[in-house]
Design an enzyme around this catalytic site. Structure first.
Site, short mmCIF file in Angstrom:
data_model
loop_
_atom_site.label_atom_id
_atom_site.label_comp_id
_atom_site.label_asym_id
_atom_site.label_seq_id
_atom_site.Cartn_x
_atom_site.Cartn_y
_atom_site.Cartn_z
N ASP A 16 0.83 -1.22 0.00
CA ASP A 16 0.00 0.00 0.00
C ASP A 16 0.87 1.27 0.00
O ASP A 16 0.66 2.17 0.81
CB ASP A 16 -0.95 0.02 1.21
CG ASP A 16 -1.61 -1.32 1.46
OD1 ASP A 16 -2.00 -1.97 0.48
OD2 ASP A 16 -1.73 -1.72 2.64
N ASN A 159 -17.66 -6.20 0.16
CA ASN A 159 -16.75 -5.65 1.18
C ASN A 159 -16.74 -4.13 1.20
O ASN A 159 -16.90 -3.51 2.24
CB ASN A 159 -15.32 -6.15 0.94
CG ASN A 159 -15.13 -7.57 1.39
OD1 ASN A 159 -15.95 -8.43 1.10
ND2 ASN A 159 -14.07 -7.82 2.12
N GLU A 196 -11.21 -0.59 -3.54
CA GLU A 196 -10.48 0.02 -2.42
C GLU A 196 -9.25 0.73 -2.95
O GLU A 196 -9.00 0.79 -4.15
CB GLU A 196 -10.08 -1.06 -1.40
CG GLU A 196 -9.07 -2.08 -1.93
CD GLU A 196 -8.70 -3.15 -0.91
OE1 GLU A 196 -9.44 -3.34 0.07
OE2 GLU A 196 -7.66 -3.81 -1.11
N HIS A 260 -3.02 -1.12 -5.16
CA HIS A 260 -2.97 -0.12 -4.08
C HIS A 260 -1.87 0.90 -4.35
O HIS A 260 -0.87 0.98 -3.65
CB HIS A 260 -2.81 -0.75 -2.71
CG HIS A 260 -3.36 0.17 -1.64
ND1 HIS A 260 -4.39 -0.19 -0.82
CD2 HIS A 260 -3.05 1.43 -1.33
CE1 HIS A 260 -4.68 0.84 -0.01
NE2 HIS A 260 -3.87 1.84 -0.33
N ARG A 294 4.66 -8.27 -0.34
CA ARG A 294 4.20 -7.27 -1.30
C ARG A 294 5.23 -6.14 -1.23
O ARG A 294 5.35 -5.45 -0.22
CB ARG A 294 2.80 -6.78 -0.94
CG ARG A 294 1.73 -7.84 -1.15
CD ARG A 294 0.35 -7.34 -0.84
NE ARG A 294 0.14 -7.10 0.58
CZ ARG A 294 -0.98 -6.60 1.10
NH1 ARG A 294 -1.98 -6.26 0.31
NH2 ARG A 294 -1.10 -6.44 2.40
#
Length: 323
Positions: A16, A159, A196, A260, A294
């Site tokens: 992120d 979600n 998101e 992200h 990640r």
């Protein structure tokens, strides 16, 4: 330097990623750490230099209470002479019917260098619902500041959807949030129904919001919303969703689940740069959320004749990564 190629990964085990280039010439960086227990900042005069830059912990989670678990996806913004960090935090790492209980929170400092700042908690960003909410981002347009964020509407399956609202100040929204995106295509619904991680870039007479969709494994990918800069941003019909992902897994380059993202510019200011995370393998043991690999990556991108961003494919790693 305008055709700058970055050697990835920039920073290992940072998901992120958020990169902001300030007027002082520094790139400021924050991201989710694998422990999900703190917020770190680092800065560098170059994007690749962020990998070697010292990480400073500016905030730690509480032992109990609303900010005691799963500190996710911090972003740093400079607004009206002060620095703000937006982040999500939960009371527990447990889920309820598959959903975490995150809410959105804001920190503030007036320090010139935010790595040295005394950060003040401005509290929770209150929205229409007390429900799963995360990944808040903010931008200014025509004198109005907006918040864009994903949240669970209790009446809608899935979600998270994306919402927008104008802001009274950097930690308070005004009025009724408007939904501008909900998972509708197959590529947004793999594993989970997720929109998101919004990130805003204004170019070519349009406002673009990149976002991430589906589960956080190799199915994770990026979509795009587009609005004309003269349109009413609070009218849901102003926002058009591109029908296909704009950035996704590429087996040939060995990049899985890119998403992200944040946007920044090259060191010479001439080229747009996307900063994102991805893994360099497909198969994950256990829950992808607790796989730490990640890594933060960056690459330059261009724009086509219609004014649309062209992200291409996530480039192959140029550095050896030890998993």
């Amino acid at each position: 330097m305008s055709n700058r190629e970055y050697t990835n990964p920039i920073i290992e085990q940072r998901a992120d990623p958020w990169v902001y280039k300030h007027t002082d010439g520094y790139y400021y960086f924050t991201a989710s750490v694998p422990e999900y227990d703190r917020i770190e900042l680092r800065r560098s005069k170059t994007i690749e230099g962020l990998g070697e830059a010292k990480a400073v912990t500016v905030w730690k989670k509480y032992e109990i209470g609303p900010m005691s678990a799963n500190i996710w996806a911090p972003e740093i913004h400079f607004i009206d002479g002060k620095w703000y960090i937006y982040f999500a935090a939960a009371r527990t790492a447990e889920t309820n019917e598959g959903l975490f209980d995150h809410r959105m929170f804001v920190l503030e400092t007036d320090a010139e260098n935010p790595l040295e700042g005394n950060w003040i908690e401005k509290g929770q960003i209150k929205t229409k619902w007390e429900s799963f909410a995360l990944d808040a981002t903010t931008f200014e347009h025509q004198g109005v500041r907006y918040l864009v964020w994903p949240q669970k509407d209790p009446e809608i399956k899935g979600n998270s959807n994306l919402y927008i609202a104008p802001m009274e100040n950097p930690w308070t929204i005004i009025g009724e949030p408007v939904m501008i995106a909900t998972p509708e295509h197959d590529w947004e619904k793999i594993g989970f129904l997720v929109n998101e991680g919004p990130a805003v870039i204004k170019r070519n007479g349009n406002i673009y919001i990149a976002f991430s969709a589906s589960a956080t494994d190799y199915n994770y990918c990026m979509g795009l919303l587009i609005a004309d800069e003269t349109s009413d941003l609070m009218n849901p019909t102003s926002w058009k969703k591109h029908p296909t992902p704009v950035f996704k897994t590429n087996v040939e380059t060995g990049q899985y689940g890119p998403g992200h993202n944040s946007f920044t510019v090259s060191e010479d200011g001439t080229t747009d740069v996307i900063v994102y995370h991805a893994r360099n393998y497909k198969e994950i043991e256990g829950d992808p959320l607790y796989d730490p690999n990640r890594h933060t990556r960056a690459q330059a991108f261009t724009w086509d004749d219609q004014g649309m961003p062209v992200f291409g494919v996530p480039v192959a790693d140029g550095k050896l990564v030890n998993n």
